[in-house]
Motif scaffolding. Structure first.
Motif, mmCIF file in Angstrom:
data_model
loop_
_atom_site.group_PDB
_atom_site.id
_atom_site.type_symbol
_atom_site.label_atom_id
_atom_site.label_comp_id
_atom_site.label_asym_id
_atom_site.label_seq_id
_atom_site.Cartn_x
_atom_site.Cartn_y
_atom_site.Cartn_z
ATOM 1 N N LYS A 194 -2.091 6.421 3.897
ATOM 2 C CA LYS A 194 -1.841 7.224 5.109
ATOM 3 C C LYS A 194 -2.066 6.389 6.372
ATOM 4 C CE LYS A 194 -4.999 10.227 3.823
ATOM 5 N NZ LYS A 194 -5.452 9.543 2.587
ATOM 6 N N GLU A 201 -7.104 10.699 11.215
ATOM 7 C CA GLU A 201 -8.336 11.473 10.979
ATOM 8 C C GLU A 201 -9.049 11.764 12.307
ATOM 9 O OE1 GLU A 201 -10.682 10.469 7.581
ATOM 10 O OE2 GLU A 201 -8.997 9.501 6.594
ATOM 11 N N ASN A 258 -7.567 9.650 -1.038
ATOM 12 C CA ASN A 258 -8.105 8.404 -0.472
ATOM 13 C C ASN A 258 -7.312 7.227 -1.009
ATOM 14 O OD1 ASN A 258 -11.368 9.767 -0.730
ATOM 15 N ND2 ASN A 258 -10.331 9.274 1.160
ATOM 16 N N GLY A 259 -7.003 6.295 -0.117
ATOM 17 C CA GLY A 259 -6.295 5.088 -0.537
ATOM 18 C C GLY A 259 -4.804 5.306 -0.752
ATOM 19 N N LYS A 301 -0.212 2.656 10.889
ATOM 20 C CA LYS A 301 -0.210 1.303 11.470
ATOM 21 C C LYS A 301 1.217 0.781 11.612
ATOM 22 C CE LYS A 301 -4.600 -0.023 9.420
ATOM 23 N NZ LYS A 301 -5.211 -0.762 8.317
ATOM 24 N N HIS A 340 -7.333 15.426 6.094
ATOM 25 C CA HIS A 340 -7.760 15.693 4.716
ATOM 26 C C HIS A 340 -7.919 17.181 4.440
ATOM 27 C CE1 HIS A 340 -8.387 11.745 2.989
ATOM 28 N NE2 HIS A 340 -8.791 11.339 4.173
ATOM 29 N N ALA A 369 0.838 -1.199 0.000
ATOM 30 C CA ALA A 369 0.000 0.000 0.000
ATOM 31 C C ALA A 369 0.874 1.250 0.000
ATOM 32 C CB ALA A 369 -0.912 0.000 1.221
HETATM 33 N N1 ATP Z 1 -6.811 -4.524 6.059
HETATM 34 C C1 ATP Z 1 -6.614 -4.350 4.748
HETATM 35 N N2 ATP Z 1 -6.567 -5.395 3.889
HETATM 36 C C2 ATP Z 1 -6.348 -5.224 2.567
HETATM 37 N N3 ATP Z 1 -6.165 -4.032 1.982
HETATM 38 C C3 ATP Z 1 -6.206 -2.949 2.777
HETATM 39 C C4 ATP Z 1 -6.424 -3.045 4.199
HETATM 40 N N4 ATP Z 1 -6.404 -1.798 4.723
HETATM 41 C C5 ATP Z 1 -6.178 -0.965 3.689
HETATM 42 N N5 ATP Z 1 -6.061 -1.651 2.523
HETATM 43 C C6 ATP Z 1 -5.777 -1.087 1.188
HETATM 44 O O1 ATP Z 1 -4.543 -0.387 1.258
HETATM 45 C C7 ATP Z 1 -4.624 0.814 0.503
HETATM 46 C C8 ATP Z 1 -4.243 2.001 1.393
HETATM 47 O O2 ATP Z 1 -5.244 2.116 2.415
HETATM 48 P P1 ATP Z 1 -5.124 3.182 3.585
HETATM 49 O O3 ATP Z 1 -6.290 2.963 4.491
HETATM 50 O O4 ATP Z 1 -3.766 3.121 4.157
HETATM 51 O O5 ATP Z 1 -5.281 4.540 2.783
HETATM 52 P P2 ATP Z 1 -5.623 6.019 3.300
HETATM 53 O O6 ATP Z 1 -4.698 6.939 2.585
HETATM 54 O O7 ATP Z 1 -5.599 6.055 4.782
HETATM 55 O O8 ATP Z 1 -7.107 6.179 2.760
HETATM 56 P P3 ATP Z 1 -8.354 7.095 3.227
HETATM 57 O O9 ATP Z 1 -7.976 8.541 3.023
HETATM 58 O O10 ATP Z 1 -9.431 6.673 2.263
HETATM 59 O O11 ATP Z 1 -8.671 6.742 4.659
HETATM 60 C C9 ATP Z 1 -6.044 0.884 -0.068
HETATM 61 O O12 ATP Z 1 -6.010 0.418 -1.409
HETATM 62 C C10 ATP Z 1 -6.827 -0.059 0.807
HETATM 63 O O13 ATP Z 1 -7.891 -0.664 0.096
#
Ligand code: ATP
Length: 257
Positions: free
Chosen positions: A44, A160, A40-41, A49, A192, A20
């Motif tokens: 972050k 967030e 998004n995605g 984590k 955001h 990711a």
């Molecule tokens: N537990 C999981 N299992 C599989 N894929 C995951 C998991 N958690 C997140 N992903 C995938 O990893 C990628 C990054 O997700 P992440 O939640 O880190 O993004 P983000 O920048 O925090 O998004 P947002 O702004 O939408 O909250 C995404 O494509 C998401 O679908």
């Protein structure tokens, strides 16, 4: 010797065999007030984590100052408690004492004082014996902030944090974050609202699976960088073949400095 801070070295992390976030390099100074921004995605939450030790890097490493591993508070995007579990506001906030008191231990006088101060700081006096199920979304978020206050951590990760908060409550919590920064704690927050980031966060890390930019906020949030982040996010293929992983002995993990 002074700690170099939090070092991300060629950090790749994700789920199954799907990264990711890819090959991040950055050194976040101790005491930084850092926003993590991106579409998004963008990865972050994944980055937080890994910093919290909840997800292991696939390759590369995170170097944390040793005191941060034991003194880390993490506000996840979604609450991790079940609302079916019968717990009231006071006991939920008191769980923030567990990292330094031990789980299920009776509160000593200092802990009682800290819990009461935290409840007052988030303006939940009078709600101490209300069950969590009976709270509004904004009140629940106040309880989660109170837990973070009670932890008294050196490194605070907020994913967030302003979910479900109205504008004036958000301002209150931004002031609290500023105070944590003034006290020398390191605060890393996924946000955001770029206007908020510009106003309150001196440093920003802009992610779009890869690192787009990291440094002083005004320079990072340039039109060019934001366009690049948007383009990377749109170009990402969720159905791409999984990355081959290196042999186990080549993997690195979160390490202490
Ligand atoms: N537990 C999981 N299992 C599989 N894929 C995951 C998991 N958690 C997140 N992903 C995938 O990893 C990628 C990054 O997700 P992440 O939640 O880190 O993004 P983000 O920048 O925090 O998004 P947002 O702004 O939408 O909250 C995404 O494509 C998401 O679908």
């Amino acid at each position: 010797m002074n700690s170099p801070g939090i070092v991300l070295h060629d950090l790749t992390a994700g789920y199954g065999r799907h990264p990711a976030i890819h090959h991040l390099h950055a050194t976040i100074p101790c005491g930084a007030l850092l926003a993590v921004a991106g579409p998004n995605g963008a990865g972050k939450s994944t980055l937080l984590k890994v910093l919290a030790g909840e997800l292991k890097p696939m390759t590369g490493r995170v170097g944390l100052p040793p005191e941060y591993r034991q003194q880390l508070a993490y506000l996840t995007q979604q609450p991790t408690w079940s609302l079916d579990f019968p717990v009231d506001v006071h006991d939920a906030v008191a769980m923030g004492c567990w990292p330094w008191l031990g789980p299920w231990r009776a509160l000593n006088e200092a802990a009682h004082r800290r819990v009461a101060e935290a409840i007052a700081a988030v303006k939940l006096q009078g709600f101490e014996h209300r069950p969590l199920q009976s709270l509004s979304g904004g009140q629940l978020q106040r309880v989660r902030f109170a837990q973070i206050i009670v932890q008294d951590a050196r490194l605070i990760l907020l994913d967030e944090p302003f979910n479900a908060l109205d504008e004036s409550t958000e301002e209150e919590f931004l002031a609290l974050i500023r105070r944590w920064h003034d006290e020398g704690r390191t605060v890393i927050a996924v946000l955001h609202d770029l206007e908020r980031v510009r106003r309150y966060f001196p440093l920003t890390l802009l992610l779009a699976r890869e690192l787009v930019a990291f440094g002083p906020t005004e320079a990072v949030l340039s039109a060019e960088h934001l366009e690049r982040a948007r383009h990377h996010a749109e170009a990402f293929d969720e159905h791409a073949a999984p990355c081959p992983l290196p042999a186990d002995e080549e993997k690195d993990e979160v390490v202490h400095q």
